[in-house]
Design a protein around this motif. Sequence first.
Motif, PDB file in Angstrom:
ATOM      1  N   MET A   1       0.912  -1.974 -16.764  1.00  0.00           N
ATOM      2  CA  MET A   1       0.315  -0.657 -16.494  1.00  0.00           C
ATOM      3  C   MET A   1      -0.536  -0.731 -15.229  1.00  0.00           C
ATOM      4  SD  MET A   1      -2.184   1.649 -18.938  1.00  0.00           S
ATOM      5  CE  MET A   1      -0.891   1.808 -20.162  1.00  0.00           C
ATOM      6  N   ASN A   2      -0.421   0.269 -14.360  1.00  0.00           N
ATOM      7  CA  ASN A   2      -1.180   0.279 -13.124  1.00  0.00           C
ATOM      8  C   ASN A   2      -2.664   0.493 -13.383  1.00  0.00           C
ATOM      9  OD1 ASN A   2       1.219  -0.006 -11.796  1.00  0.00           O
ATOM     10  ND2 ASN A   2       1.393   2.146 -11.225  1.00  0.00           N
ATOM     11  N   SER A   3      -3.503  -0.150 -12.581  1.00  0.00           N
ATOM     12  CA  SER A   3      -4.941   0.003 -12.716  1.00  0.00           C
ATOM     13  C   SER A   3      -5.368   1.384 -12.227  1.00  0.00           C
ATOM     14  CB  SER A   3      -5.651  -1.067 -11.892  1.00  0.00           C
ATOM     15  OG  SER A   3      -5.471  -0.817 -10.514  1.00  0.00           O
ATOM     16  N   ILE A   4      -6.622   1.732 -12.516  1.00  0.00           N
ATOM     17  CA  ILE A   4      -7.165   3.012 -12.047  1.00  0.00           C
ATOM     18  C   ILE A   4      -7.123   3.058 -10.530  1.00  0.00           C
ATOM     19  CG2 ILE A   4      -9.228   4.451 -11.955  1.00  0.00           C
ATOM     20  CD1 ILE A   4     -10.014   3.321 -14.679  1.00  0.00           C
ATOM     21  N   ALA A   5      -7.472   1.955  -9.867  1.00  0.00           N
ATOM     22  CA  ALA A   5      -7.480   1.919  -8.410  1.00  0.00           C
ATOM     23  C   ALA A   5      -6.089   2.187  -7.841  1.00  0.00           C
ATOM     24  CB  ALA A   5      -8.011   0.573  -7.921  1.00  0.00           C
ATOM     25  N   VAL A   6      -5.075   1.586  -8.436  1.00  0.00           N
ATOM     26  CA  VAL A   6      -3.707   1.784  -7.961  1.00  0.00           C
ATOM     27  C   VAL A   6      -3.303   3.253  -8.134  1.00  0.00           C
ATOM     28  CG1 VAL A   6      -1.281   1.203  -8.342  1.00  0.00           C
ATOM     29  CG2 VAL A   6      -3.019  -0.598  -8.366  1.00  0.00           C
ATOM     30  N   LYS A   7      -3.639   3.836  -9.270  1.00  0.00           N
ATOM     31  CA  LYS A   7      -3.299   5.240  -9.512  1.00  0.00           C
ATOM     32  C   LYS A   7      -3.996   6.158  -8.513  1.00  0.00           C
ATOM     33  CE  LYS A   7      -2.325   4.674 -14.449  1.00  0.00           C
ATOM     34  NZ  LYS A   7      -2.761   4.974 -15.834  1.00  0.00           N
ATOM     35  N   TYR A   8      -5.280   5.890  -8.246  1.00  0.00           N
ATOM     36  CA  TYR A   8      -6.001   6.694  -7.262  1.00  0.00           C
ATOM     37  C   TYR A   8      -5.375   6.534  -5.872  1.00  0.00           C
ATOM     38  CZ  TYR A   8      -9.900   7.683 -10.493  1.00  0.00           C
ATOM     39  OH  TYR A   8     -10.687   8.135 -11.533  1.00  0.00           O
ATOM     40  N   ALA A   9      -5.022   5.307  -5.522  1.00  0.00           N
ATOM     41  CA  ALA A   9      -4.405   5.069  -4.219  1.00  0.00           C
ATOM     42  C   ALA A   9      -3.098   5.829  -4.092  1.00  0.00           C
ATOM     43  CB  ALA A   9      -4.176   3.565  -4.016  1.00  0.00           C
ATOM     44  N   GLU A  10      -2.302   5.831  -5.152  1.00  0.00           N
ATOM     45  CA  GLU A  10      -1.032   6.569  -5.135  1.00  0.00           C
ATOM     46  C   GLU A  10      -1.274   8.066  -4.925  1.00  0.00           C
ATOM     47  OE1 GLU A  10       1.933   3.977  -8.003  1.00  0.00           O
ATOM     48  OE2 GLU A  10       0.407   5.237  -8.957  1.00  0.00           O
ATOM     49  N   ARG A  11      -2.275   8.596  -5.589  1.00  0.00           N
ATOM     50  CA  ARG A  11      -2.571  10.021  -5.471  1.00  0.00           C
ATOM     51  C   ARG A  11      -2.992  10.383  -4.037  1.00  0.00           C
ATOM     52  NH1 ARG A  11      -6.412  11.504 -10.546  1.00  0.00           N
ATOM     53  NH2 ARG A  11      -6.544  13.495  -9.370  1.00  0.00           N
ATOM     54  N   LEU A  12      -3.754   9.518  -3.402  1.00  0.00           N
ATOM     55  CA  LEU A  12      -4.208   9.799  -2.038  1.00  0.00           C
ATOM     56  C   LEU A  12      -3.087   9.612  -1.022  1.00  0.00           C
ATOM     57  CD1 LEU A  12      -7.730   8.090  -2.144  1.00  0.00           C
ATOM     58  CD2 LEU A  12      -7.235  10.543  -2.243  1.00  0.00           C
ATOM     59  N   ILE A  13      -2.299   8.557  -1.182  1.00  0.00           N
ATOM     60  CA  ILE A  13      -1.194   8.291  -0.255  1.00  0.00           C
ATOM     61  C   ILE A  13      -0.187   9.432  -0.257  1.00  0.00           C
ATOM     62  CG2 ILE A  13       0.812   6.795   0.143  1.00  0.00           C
ATOM     63  CD1 ILE A  13      -0.936   4.453  -0.890  1.00  0.00           C
ATOM     64  N   ALA A  14      -0.007  10.076  -1.407  1.00  0.00           N
ATOM     65  CA  ALA A  14       1.007  11.127  -1.558  1.00  0.00           C
ATOM     66  C   ALA A  14       0.734  12.354  -0.697  1.00  0.00           C
ATOM     67  CB  ALA A  14       1.107  11.532  -3.028  1.00  0.00           C
ATOM     68  N   HIS A  15      -0.453  12.437  -0.113  1.00  0.00           N
ATOM     69  CA  HIS A  15      -0.783  13.568   0.754  1.00  0.00           C
ATOM     70  C   HIS A  15      -0.658  13.149   2.213  1.00  0.00           C
ATOM     71  CE1 HIS A  15      -2.325  16.236  -2.437  1.00  0.00           C
ATOM     72  NE2 HIS A  15      -2.748  15.108  -3.000  1.00  0.00           N
ATOM     73  N   PRO A  16       0.315  13.685   2.936  1.00  0.00           N
ATOM     74  CA  PRO A  16       0.400  13.391   4.379  1.00  0.00           C
ATOM     75  C   PRO A  16      -0.881  13.867   5.063  1.00  0.00           C
ATOM     76  CG  PRO A  16       2.421  14.435   3.595  1.00  0.00           C
ATOM     77  CD  PRO A  16       1.419  14.553   2.489  1.00  0.00           C
ATOM     78  N   SER A  17      -1.580  12.974   5.696  1.00  0.00           N
ATOM     79  CA  SER A  17      -2.884  13.326   6.268  1.00  0.00           C
ATOM     80  C   SER A  17      -3.035  12.712   7.654  1.00  0.00           C
ATOM     81  CB  SER A  17      -4.021  12.861   5.343  1.00  0.00           C
ATOM     82  OG  SER A  17      -3.903  11.484   5.041  1.00  0.00           O
ATOM     83  N   ILE A  18      -2.036  12.975   8.492  1.00  0.00           N
ATOM     84  CA  ILE A  18      -2.079  12.462   9.863  1.00  0.00           C
ATOM     85  C   ILE A  18      -3.274  13.080  10.581  1.00  0.00           C
ATOM     86  CG2 ILE A  18      -0.844  12.390  12.069  1.00  0.00           C
ATOM     87  CD1 ILE A  18       1.762  12.465  10.406  1.00  0.00           C
ATOM     88  N   THR A  19      -3.981  12.254  11.284  1.00  0.00           N
ATOM     89  CA  THR A  19      -5.218  12.676  11.944  1.00  0.00           C
ATOM     90  C   THR A  19      -4.983  13.822  12.925  1.00  0.00           C
ATOM     91  OG1 THR A  19      -7.209  11.788  13.013  1.00  0.00           O
ATOM     92  CG2 THR A  19      -5.095  11.014  13.854  1.00  0.00           C
ATOM     93  N   PRO A  20      -5.856  14.838  12.966  1.00  0.00           N
ATOM     94  CA  PRO A  20      -7.021  15.056  12.110  1.00  0.00           C
ATOM     95  C   PRO A  20      -6.612  15.675  10.781  1.00  0.00           C
ATOM     96  CG  PRO A  20      -6.882  16.800  13.739  1.00  0.00           C
ATOM     97  CD  PRO A  20      -5.761  15.840  14.050  1.00  0.00           C
TER      98      PRO A  20
END
Length: 378
Positions: free
Chosen positions: A1-20
């Motif tokens: 099972m993925n840790s809380i940190a891994v799940k949070y990282a997945e949620r953030l990565i899933a949003h394309p957020s090219i600067t700015p």
Amino acid sequence: MNSIAVKYAERLIAHPSITPATGGVFDELEAILTPLGFHIHRFISGDAPDGPVENLFAIRGNNSPHIKKRHFAFAGHVDVVPPGEGWASNPFTPEIRGDLLYGRGAVDMKGSIAAFIAALHDINEDEGIISLIITGDEEGPALYGTRALIDHMRAAEQIPDLCLVGEPTSVNRLGDMIKIGRRGSVNMWVRVNGAQGHVAYPHLADNPITKLVAILGKIDALILDEGTDWFQPSNIEVTDLHVGNPAHNVIPAKAEARLSIRFNDLHSGASLSTLIGDIVSDGGGELEPIISGEPFLTPPGELSGLISAAIEKNLGIKTELSTSGGTSDARFLSALCPVVEFGLCNATMHKLDEAVATDDLEKLTIIYADIVRAALQS
């Protein structure tokens, strides 16, 4: 099972957020932080071409009028560089293959943001004040990001006692290096005007290239310093030459060059601009400097000590205190309080198939929790 940190990282990565970055990734961050008791302040700064930029300041815990609580801050950015072509999978669809989590921002630096937030699950609100300083403009010009957040914090009188920046500082393994300082950065444009003419009649023209070459020769001969106890020598690099002359038989009217200087705390952006400006002016040119940031140093002390102790406790290694590498937003935050950078391994940052070891995310979560507790109790 993925840790809380891994799940949070997945949620953030899933949003394309090219600067700015604006929008979705901040919505996700707010959705993660609000259930943990954080008060969220989001605002937009700046206009095109370098904006608009979204910023987020989250804070948990309040000072009693009778008891002053310690305030520990974590700073980072959710904007990422463009992914480029050639990824093995969609850069904004997080994917675990083997022991690695792939996605743009996994290392730089959505992964460390995820680990820090995961660490807070085991820290009670009454242990002290915790804040997150998150910008969408670190990979870009950094004009409307952390600087605007600092203005907000000062206006709200919410200045931390200590600040950890989650940049990927580790080199060969997690925890082998932290950054207690960074060199400053200044870019300079050298422009020399001449008079256009035929190459067969040089006395009727004025060749700016000859003057520019002479100027660059004097600049190249400079030895700014030999370094310090904590910083490597300052260096000047010519990063561009431009004439734009399409004709082989025409002396051009102008010539330009660009310089980049990375400098230690023996100098300032202003002093270097004056030094180079005098050389350029004497050679018949004009200089336009833009200072990206001044050098900073947090001498070994409380913050680097408790970070080093947490690393040694959990990983069994002694970390190296360093000032190497490029600039980061710590250069701005150092004006508020002691600042140290510590985060994931930087081998794949800005590269194709950027990835973080899931085990490193879990270990970093534990280390961050120890750092926060030690900082709030000291």
